[in-house]
Design an enzyme around this catalytic site. Sequence first.
Site, PDB file in Angstrom:
ATOM      1  N   HIS A 416     -24.753  44.121  28.258  1.00  8.45           N
ATOM      2  CA  HIS A 416     -24.344  43.012  29.114  1.00  8.45           C
ATOM      3  C   HIS A 416     -22.899  43.138  29.589  1.00  8.45           C
ATOM      4  CE1 HIS A 416     -25.454  39.429  31.077  1.00  8.45           C
ATOM      5  NE2 HIS A 416     -26.217  38.910  30.125  1.00  8.45           N
ATOM      6  N   ARG A 417     -22.143  44.055  29.010  1.00  6.73           N
ATOM      7  CA  ARG A 417     -20.784  44.297  29.496  1.00  6.73           C
ATOM      8  C   ARG A 417     -20.799  45.122  30.773  1.00  6.73           C
ATOM      9  NH1 ARG A 417     -18.491  47.355  24.401  1.00  6.73           N
ATOM     10  NH2 ARG A 417     -20.426  48.465  24.917  1.00  6.73           N
TER      11      ARG A 417
END
Length: 443
Positions: A416-417
Amino acid sequence: MAKKLEMPKMGYDMVEGTLAKWLKKPGDEVSRGEPIAEVETDKVTIEIEAFEAGTILKFLVNEGDTVPVGAPIAEIDDGSGDDEAEAANASVTPASDAPAVGEGGEAAPSAPAVAAQPEKVEATPATSAPAESTGRLFATPAARGLAEQRGVNLVGLKGSGPDGRIVKADVLAAAAVPKAAPSAAAAAAAPAAAPAAQVASPVPAPVGLIFAPPAPNSVYTEEPLSRLRQTAAKRMVESQQQVPPFFVTSTIEMDAIQALLPKLREAHGGKLSVTELLLKACAIALKKFPALNSTFAGDKLLVHKDVHISVAVATDAGLLAPVVRNCDSLSLGAISNQMRDVIGRTRDGKAGLDDLQGGTFTVSNLGMFDVTNFIAIITPPQSAILAVGSTIATPVVRDGEIVIRQLMNVTVSADHRATDGASVAQFLVELKNLLQNPFKLLL
């Protein structure tokens, strides 16, 4: 003249290796470049070669020992005949001005100055105990760890390894010997026994792991993990601790693929499978959504220009992921040939570091095992992995009627980064479009 063979560096990030197997024995003649041992790294097992021709004098490490890069592992006599002169010089020349270092890194007590003797001391009685004259215990790392678990004191223990080194078998033998009951005088002088709650478990839990030891009366066998499995376990824990993953699943109709596949196999000598079509479709979709083909690097995202897809493969040594390179620019036939070559080497234990490094995305296909759906763990430094399930005949509603379609579930695990749900969803829409219209993969 005796020369030391050192643990070679076989990868930019390699700091140590495990001596998996000696291929020769002391006294054997070896040629330059001849394989002498198998070394297991974090990623692969590789043969190391003799640096020059000569005779193996002795091994300095045992099979199963892990040693740092550059550490000596064997001695080879190159036949130059200078050993006697060096031994004579050593008898009148101090070995080193530096203070001796003890086992834990502290300075060892200085010993009385004595004339150094030639190194060939294997036949002398002093080697029957591990370095009694210096106070240092010579034991393999595996033996030290086992001794700590079993409560075996290594001091005074006679080693059966090279030069009296203590090995695991020595520790196991010592642990099996019943401890003698203390004398009355010793019992009187001994401190009071610790409370029962402080007695150590017969199977101590590894530090840093959530581990429930088996019950004391349970029957089990200990199977040491290979270096590869230890590294895989470490990387997976690091992935779950450091990478914030999210998961998106989609269902793809595979009827068109299954109808086209027999013709494609005929055109490619019967070697083409669904996996090659998956790799090609993923490569095309990744070019449109490159965040999934990237590496998160703190304050920036490293977006890879080429698509190198790792393919998860089960082997006897553990799960490996050989890399099929440049899938975005290769034809289906070229992808198939490269994939089969690299997977073949991996399953045969002959894969090199180049075969296992550099992937930018991973495909893990368990469809052949009748798996409906699963979630795969991201392999850092990659940002995503695709988990592929079985293709199953399933009743669905089309135009108000119930029909049978061949459905396959796929799930993307993503960092998700590096990306978000919308990008992954769009990637899956593109993947679905390509696989449901497979002629687009041939363009």
